[in-house]
Design a protein around this motif. Structure first.
Motif, PDB file in Angstrom:
ATOM      1  N   HIS A   1       3.636  -0.088  10.315  1.00  0.00           N
ATOM      2  CA  HIS A   1       4.650  -1.112  10.084  1.00  0.00           C
ATOM      3  C   HIS A   1       6.018  -0.436  10.090  1.00  0.00           C
ATOM      4  O   HIS A   1       6.232   0.541   9.359  1.00  0.00           O
ATOM      5  CB  HIS A   1       4.415  -1.811   8.743  1.00  0.00           C
TER       6      HIS A   1
ATOM      7  N   TYR B   1      -0.805   2.645   7.502  1.00  0.00           N
ATOM      8  CA  TYR B   1      -1.840   2.080   6.637  1.00  0.00           C
ATOM      9  C   TYR B   1      -3.190   2.428   7.264  1.00  0.00           C
ATOM     10  O   TYR B   1      -3.389   2.242   8.468  1.00  0.00           O
ATOM     11  CB  TYR B   1      -1.701   0.560   6.518  1.00  0.00           C
TER      12      TYR B   1
ATOM     13  N   GLN C   1      -1.444 -14.747   0.655  1.00  0.00           N
ATOM     14  CA  GLN C   1      -1.099 -14.478  -0.742  1.00  0.00           C
ATOM     15  C   GLN C   1      -1.624 -13.110  -1.204  1.00  0.00           C
ATOM     16  O   GLN C   1      -1.183 -12.595  -2.231  1.00  0.00           O
ATOM     17  CB  GLN C   1      -1.682 -15.587  -1.639  1.00  0.00           C
ATOM     18  N   GLN C   2      -2.553 -12.550  -0.466  1.00  0.00           N
ATOM     19  CA  GLN C   2      -3.184 -11.297  -0.881  1.00  0.00           C
ATOM     20  C   GLN C   2      -2.635 -10.075  -0.146  1.00  0.00           C
ATOM     21  O   GLN C   2      -3.120  -8.947  -0.358  1.00  0.00           O
ATOM     22  CB  GLN C   2      -4.702 -11.376  -0.634  1.00  0.00           C
ATOM     23  N   LEU C   3      -1.643 -10.273   0.720  1.00  0.00           N
ATOM     24  CA  LEU C   3      -1.179  -9.176   1.558  1.00  0.00           C
ATOM     25  C   LEU C   3      -0.621  -7.999   0.759  1.00  0.00           C
ATOM     26  O   LEU C   3      -0.650  -6.857   1.219  1.00  0.00           O
ATOM     27  CB  LEU C   3      -0.113  -9.668   2.544  1.00  0.00           C
ATOM     28  N   LYS C   4      -0.118  -8.268  -0.457  1.00  0.00           N
ATOM     29  CA  LYS C   4       0.427  -7.179  -1.274  1.00  0.00           C
ATOM     30  C   LYS C   4      -0.637  -6.133  -1.608  1.00  0.00           C
ATOM     31  O   LYS C   4      -0.316  -4.971  -1.869  1.00  0.00           O
ATOM     32  CB  LYS C   4       1.032  -7.738  -2.550  1.00  0.00           C
ATOM     33  N   GLN C   5      -1.912  -6.553  -1.585  1.00  0.00           N
ATOM     34  CA  GLN C   5      -2.978  -5.611  -1.921  1.00  0.00           C
ATOM     35  C   GLN C   5      -3.150  -4.525  -0.860  1.00  0.00           C
ATOM     36  O   GLN C   5      -3.774  -3.489  -1.121  1.00  0.00           O
ATOM     37  CB  GLN C   5      -4.300  -6.362  -2.108  1.00  0.00           C
TER      38      GLN C   5
ATOM     39  N   ALA D   1      -1.003  -2.599   0.041  1.00  0.00           N
ATOM     40  CA  ALA D   1      -0.244  -1.418  -0.374  1.00  0.00           C
ATOM     41  C   ALA D   1      -1.167  -0.303  -0.849  1.00  0.00           C
ATOM     42  O   ALA D   1      -0.796   0.883  -0.814  1.00  0.00           O
ATOM     43  CB  ALA D   1       0.744  -1.801  -1.476  1.00  0.00           C
ATOM     44  N   ASN D   2      -2.385  -0.662  -1.298  1.00  0.00           N
ATOM     45  CA  ASN D   2      -3.341   0.351  -1.743  1.00  0.00           C
ATOM     46  C   ASN D   2      -3.751   1.290  -0.611  1.00  0.00           C
ATOM     47  O   ASN D   2      -4.205   2.414  -0.862  1.00  0.00           O
ATOM     48  CB  ASN D   2      -4.603  -0.319  -2.311  1.00  0.00           C
TER      49      ASN D   2
END
Length: 842
Positions: free
Chosen positions: A368, A377, A474-478, A480-481
């Motif tokens: 990204h 990622y 809504q789950q895209l922040k996860q 980041a793991n």
């Protein structure tokens, strides 16, 4: 093209074409397919979605159809179609609403297309041949494939000889545990010999025996009444004879020096009479020759990892023409490799803890770009298997990115000792002994402990399936793991290019100058710069990815060069794309010659002629002399690859040679299961239906040495239980399935009913053999047996292609949405192989 099993629903497909992007699609589709099974509804919907995908391909039917082809403008692009294809195209635009994959396939499959006509004729010929042969084969076992045993080359395996061996037969006696046995020598050297017995003797390797040279004692006064001590290295049987390979034991007091001097004088004086044994040197020539064909074409990028203070540090990446794109993919905005975060401690420990001999996993990755930085990622199969929600999120979202990649990751152990190349011809015959690596190279490689092979197994087809995973925004922040953290102290990892024979027709020179790609009217020019050039071509890097394809002709301008040249017009120069990188920003271009001389070629010829001393050759001297050969040796001694070689024999191509490592590859084990002879490898299961001549050879004939590898996929299904050996393998290539949906059904059925093994085969064309690399061995062989040297030379010059094989069995189940754990599935497969290998071969 719609699969045969869906042809009966072609009416539904035609009815839904105009509703593909309509809000009424689901409602109408449900009505039309209400009586169909859910599985057929799924396949139909997937087929329609595939057909509705936007298409950017150029259509060029010149030479492909029975009709007059003319230019056809559409959306700023010029296609070349005949009248029949234009009618299909325009009718399809009304049906699909835009230019889609389905429309592209319809245009390429018109009735007057030579490929379609040839396919129909071939199908008819096959049908006729089958009908004619059915009577002849009525009394034979039609399920039995003829054996196709292959010659096996062991990569990294060299037989080191301290001295010459001479083929010499003389009577001897063996004394072991107080008993004596009559025997004769097969060959003889100062340090050892091979003896032949007519009856087997139970002696274990490593044990000592005493040898009495009764035949020599009759002709020479040797004073060997007490015999000579030897150690057994190996014993084997051939036909009715039994052979012992022995190594002479040197006595501490030096009493045997007189005998050693005698043997040296005897062999030197008689080797022209009795012939020198060349088996080990011939084997070395074959091994080194095939290695030099294979190494430049390995599809994997080997990353060498050092261990310091318990921490893994990626130090070097061994690059080739085929793996350089993987290296470029993992470079960040500062052109630093991110292998330290990709191959972190946790992932390496997971690989090392695997119970199987082959330590491997699948790495999924995307990037990204934001605020001038590039963020990586990545996730492994093991990490995604921990959460179904995260798995679907990562795969579904990642596959939607243009930077999406899937890599096969294989961990190997190595050490600095593996960098040494043993002497392959007797020491006294070498013009200069093979010395150890320089102190600098030894310092660079002393801490290297692991090699991680990264093989790009991404394809358009598997990306399409991963895109079908549902993504909850809504789950895209996860995600980041799975992001790689930016580090200010990232340890440098250097690319070390493999050294091999240069097959280019002319030298290239490094030079960076502005290049503009002239676009059709209304489109902005594409800017870039040259990376290197020769008189006949150049390598161009654009600032943004492009949509061009191999074979397209570009018109380029050289504005900065034009300022220094008034003699040549350097605008709108035609160049053909010969290759394009996976990042779609680097292209290799070749000048397109017309009736008039190409101004670009003339300009660069003059530039090179007048400035040769000032220009920097693209093939620069390595930064660390001797490092590339050291890494090459370490890789070949550690790798567990499996490769097939295609030989050209007259007008035919044959696959009759395989190369493997000491560790057994899964495909090697499978072929052993189906072989009636456990000591040989039967290629018949994977060469069924003339795969070598009808597919691999035909593809190879169309390829140039510098073309990218052509990828195939091989699927092998096994039943849940095996009762007899040898085992019949159900093998299918991807080209045997008319659609992706049929391929998916085969995969799901195989996983449900037994075990499935999947392999990616990458076919590439080879160049001429690197004769400099084997010159010492060839000169030695020519001295004593010129006919053997010629035979070896003919064998190596007949190599036309190589197929690199990668096991992708853990990637395929998730690709096709199977509800299985790939890790457990892999273990089931390994257990299945182990069980079958124990079956006795009858």
């Amino acid at each position: 093209m719609t699969a045969a099993d869906l042809q009966q629903y072609i009416g539904v497909i035609d009815r839904m074409k105009s509703l593909l992007n309509s809000a009424d699609f689901d409602q109408v589709f449900a009505l039309l397919t209400s009586e169909l099974p859910k599985s057929k509804q799924f396949l139909l919907k997937m087929e329609l979605k595939r057909m509705a995908q936007p298409c950017n391909y150029f259509i060029d039917l010149r030479g492909h159809v029975d009709g007059d082809v003319s230019p056809y403008e559409f959306m700023g692009k010029t296609h070349y179609m005949d009248k029949n294809a234009i009618k299909v195209f325009e009718r399809g635009l009304k049906q699909y609403g835009s230019y889609t994959i389905g429309l592209y396939e319809e245009v390429l499959n018109t009735e007057n297309n030579f490929r379609v006509m040839h396919r129909k004729e071939a199908a008819q010929r096959v049908k006729t041949a089958l009908q004619q042969s059915s009577t002849r084969k009525a009394d034979t076992d039609t399920d039995t494939l003829p054996e196709q045993y292959a010659k096996i080359i062991h990569f990294g395996s060299y037989t080191a000889r301290q001295d010459e061996r001479m083929n010499f037969a003389i009577e001897v006696e063996i004394e072991y545990q107080g008993r004596r046995f009559d025997a004769s020598t097969s060959d003889l050297s100062v340090s050892g010999c091979k003896v032949k017995l007519t009856k087997p003797v139970q002696i274990n390797p490593g044990e000592s025996i005493k040898l009495f040279f009764t035949g020599l004692e009759q002709e020479f006064m040797l004073g060997l009444a007490d015999g000579v001590m030897y150690k057994l290295i190996e014993n084997h049987s051939k036909a009715a004879n039994h052979y012992l390979r022995l190594q002479r034991l040197v006595s501490a007091d030096g009493d045997d020096k007189q005998f050693a001097d005698f043997l040296q004088r005897f062999i030197t004086g008689n080797k022209r009479r009795y012939k020198v044994n060349l088996d080990s040197v011939c084997q070395t020539v074959q091994t080194k020759g095939y290695e030099q064909f294979y190494v430049p074409r390995i599809s994997a990028l080997p990353v060498f990892i050092a261990v310091k203070d318990g921490q893994p540090i990626p130090k070097f990446a061994f690059t080739t023409e085929y793996s350089r794109s993987v290296w470029h993919y993992f470079l960040d905005e500062q052109h630093q490799a991110v292998f330290d975060s990709l191959l972190n401690v946790r992932r390496l420990k997971q690989l090392l803890q695997q119970t199987s001999e082959v330590k491997s996993t699948i790495i999924y990755s995307f990037t990204h770009a934001a605020k001038g930085k590039l963020f990586f990622y990545s996730a492994t199969t093991e990490e995604l298997a921990e959460s179904e929600q995260l798995k679907q999120l990562f795969l579904g979202f990642g596959a939607s990115k243009s930077s999406w990649r899937v890599f096969h990751c294989n961990l190997l152990r190595t050490s600095a000792a593996m960098a040494e190349m043993p002497d392959t011809i007797p020491e006294q015959n070498q013009s200069k002994p093979a010395g150890a690596h320089s102190a600098l190279v030894q310092q660079l490689i002393k801490d290297l402990r692991y090699i991680v092979n990264l093989t790009d197994i991404t394809s358009t087809d598997n990306t399409f399936w991963y895109q079908s995973y549902k993504v909850d925004p809504q789950q895209l922040k996860q995600l980041a793991n799975f992001g790689h953290k930016k580090r200010a102290d990232t340890p440098p990892c250097e690319a070390v290019a493999a050294q091999y024979v240069n097959l280019r027709s002319e030298s290239r020179y490094l030079y960076k100058t502005a290049v503009q790609i002239v676009q059709p009217e209304g489109d902005a020019e594409i800017n870039g710069h040259s990376r290197d050039f020769s008189s006949k071509g150049l390598q161009l890097e654009t600032t943004l990815p492009v949509q061009f394809e191999k074979g397209d002709v570009l018109l380029i301008s050289l504005p900065d060069m034009q300022k220094i040249s008034s003699r040549f017009e350097l605008n709108a120069l035609p160049y053909e794309i010969m290759a394009i990188s996976k990042s779609r920003s680097i292209m290799n271009l070749r000048a397109v010659e017309g009736e008039q001389p190409h101004n670009g070629r003339l300009f660069f010829q003059q530039l090179i002629q007048n400035n040769r001393a000032k220009l920097t050759p693209a093939e620069e001297s390595p930064k660390y002399q001797g490092l590339a050969p050291a890494l090459r040796n370490m890789y070949l001694n550690a790798q567990n690859n499996f490769a097939l070689f295609l030989h050209r024999k007259g007008i035919r191509y044959e696959i009759d040679t395989v190369a493997q490592s000491t560790d057994c590859h899964s495909l090697q084990n499978l072929l052993s299961l189906s072989s009636k002879n456990a000591a040989q490898m039967d290629l018949a299961p994977i060469l069924r239906n003339n795969a070598a001549s009808l597919h691999f050879a035909q593809q190879l004939k169309q390829m140039k040495r510098f073309d990218s590898a052509r990828a195939y996929e091989l699927f092998i299904a096994l039943p849940a239980t095996i009762e007899t050996a040898p085992t019949e393998l159900l093998c299918r290539y991807d080209y045997e399935f008319d659609t992706e949906q049929l391929k998916q059904q085969f995969v799901l059925d195989a996983l449900q009913n037994g075990s499935l093994f999947c392999f990616k085969l990458m076919l590439s064309r080879t160049g001429r053999p690197d004769t400099d690399y084997i010159a010492a061995e060839m000169n030695y062989i020519s001295t004593y047996a010129i006919h053997k040297a010629k035979a070896l030379e003919e064998e190596l010059w007949s190599v036309a292609g190589v197929i690199d094989i990668v096991d992708i069995s853990t990637e395929v189940p998730w690709r096709y949405g199977a509800k299985v754990d790939p890790i457990k599935q892999k273990q089931i497969q390994l257990d299945q192989i182990a069980l079958q290998l124990k079956q006795p071969v009858t």
